[in-house]
Design a protein around this motif. Structure first.
Motif, PDB file in Angstrom:
ATOM      1  N   UNK A  56       6.426  -3.655  -5.757  1.00  0.00           N
ATOM      2  CA  UNK A  56       5.137  -3.603  -5.084  1.00  0.00           C
ATOM      3  C   UNK A  56       4.968  -2.235  -4.447  1.00  0.00           C
ATOM      4  N   UNK A  57       3.829  -1.655  -4.650  1.00  0.00           N
ATOM      5  CA  UNK A  57       3.531  -0.367  -4.047  1.00  0.00           C
ATOM      6  C   UNK A  57       2.682  -0.619  -2.815  1.00  0.00           C
ATOM      7  N   UNK A  58       3.178  -0.245  -1.641  1.00  0.00           N
ATOM      8  CA  UNK A  58       2.402  -0.498  -0.433  1.00  0.00           C
ATOM      9  C   UNK A  58       1.117   0.329  -0.419  1.00  0.00           C
ATOM     10  N   UNK A  59       0.101  -0.217   0.190  1.00  0.00           N
ATOM     11  CA  UNK A  59      -1.157   0.514   0.326  1.00  0.00           C
ATOM     12  C   UNK A  59      -0.941   1.704   1.245  1.00  0.00           C
ATOM     13  N   UNK A  60      -1.631   2.767   0.932  1.00  0.00           N
ATOM     14  CA  UNK A  60      -1.516   3.947   1.784  1.00  0.00           C
ATOM     15  C   UNK A  60      -2.228   3.685   3.106  1.00  0.00           C
ATOM     16  N   UNK A  61      -1.928   4.520   4.078  1.00  0.00           N
ATOM     17  CA  UNK A  61      -2.606   4.388   5.360  1.00  0.00           C
ATOM     18  C   UNK A  61      -4.093   4.588   5.146  1.00  0.00           C
ATOM     19  N   UNK A  62      -4.873   3.788   5.800  1.00  0.00           N
ATOM     20  CA  UNK A  62      -6.315   3.924   5.687  1.00  0.00           C
ATOM     21  C   UNK A  62      -6.856   3.418   4.362  1.00  0.00           C
ATOM     22  N   UNK A  63      -6.209   2.443   3.767  1.00  0.00           N
ATOM     23  CA  UNK A  63      -6.642   1.930   2.471  1.00  0.00           C
ATOM     24  C   UNK A  63      -7.959   1.166   2.570  1.00  0.00           C
TER      25      UNK A  63
END
Length: 82
Positions: A56-63
Motif C-alpha cells: 500500500x502506498x500511503x497518500x501524500x500530505x495534503x491528498x
C-alpha cells in the motif's frame, strides 16, 4: 553479513537525501540502498523473486482525503477506476 563501502554520484546522493527527507518516518540510507539493490537483482534473476505481498502506498500530505477511515472503500474505488 558483508560490509561494502560505495561512493554515490552527486545526483543519486541528492535524490536519496531528498527521498529520506520526504518520508514521514525516517529510514536509514543503508536500508533503502539494500532494498533497492535486492529488488534490482531480483528483477534480473540474480536473486530469487521477492515475496509479492500487498503493498500500500500511503497518500501524500495534503491528498485532500479527510474521511479515509470511514469511506475507505469509496475512495479506493475512485482511485482504482479513475
Amino acid at each position: 553479513m558483508q560490509s561494502l563501502n560505495i561512493t554515490l554520484p552527486d545526483a543519486i546522493a541528492n535524490a536519496l537525501s531528498a527521498y529520506i527527507g520526504d518520508r514521514e518516518v525516517s529510514l536509514a540510507a543503508n536500508a533503502i540502498v539494500e532494498n533497492a539493490l535486492e529488488e534490482f537483482l531480483s528483477q534480473r534473476g540474480s536473486l530469487p523473486p521477492q515475496k509479492q505481498g500487498l503493498r500500500l502506498t500511503p497518500a501524500s500530505k495534503g491528498s485532500g482525503f479527510k474521511d479515509t477511515s470511514v469511506n475507505h472503500d469509496k475512495i479506493l474505488a475512485e482511485q482504482t477506476f479513475s
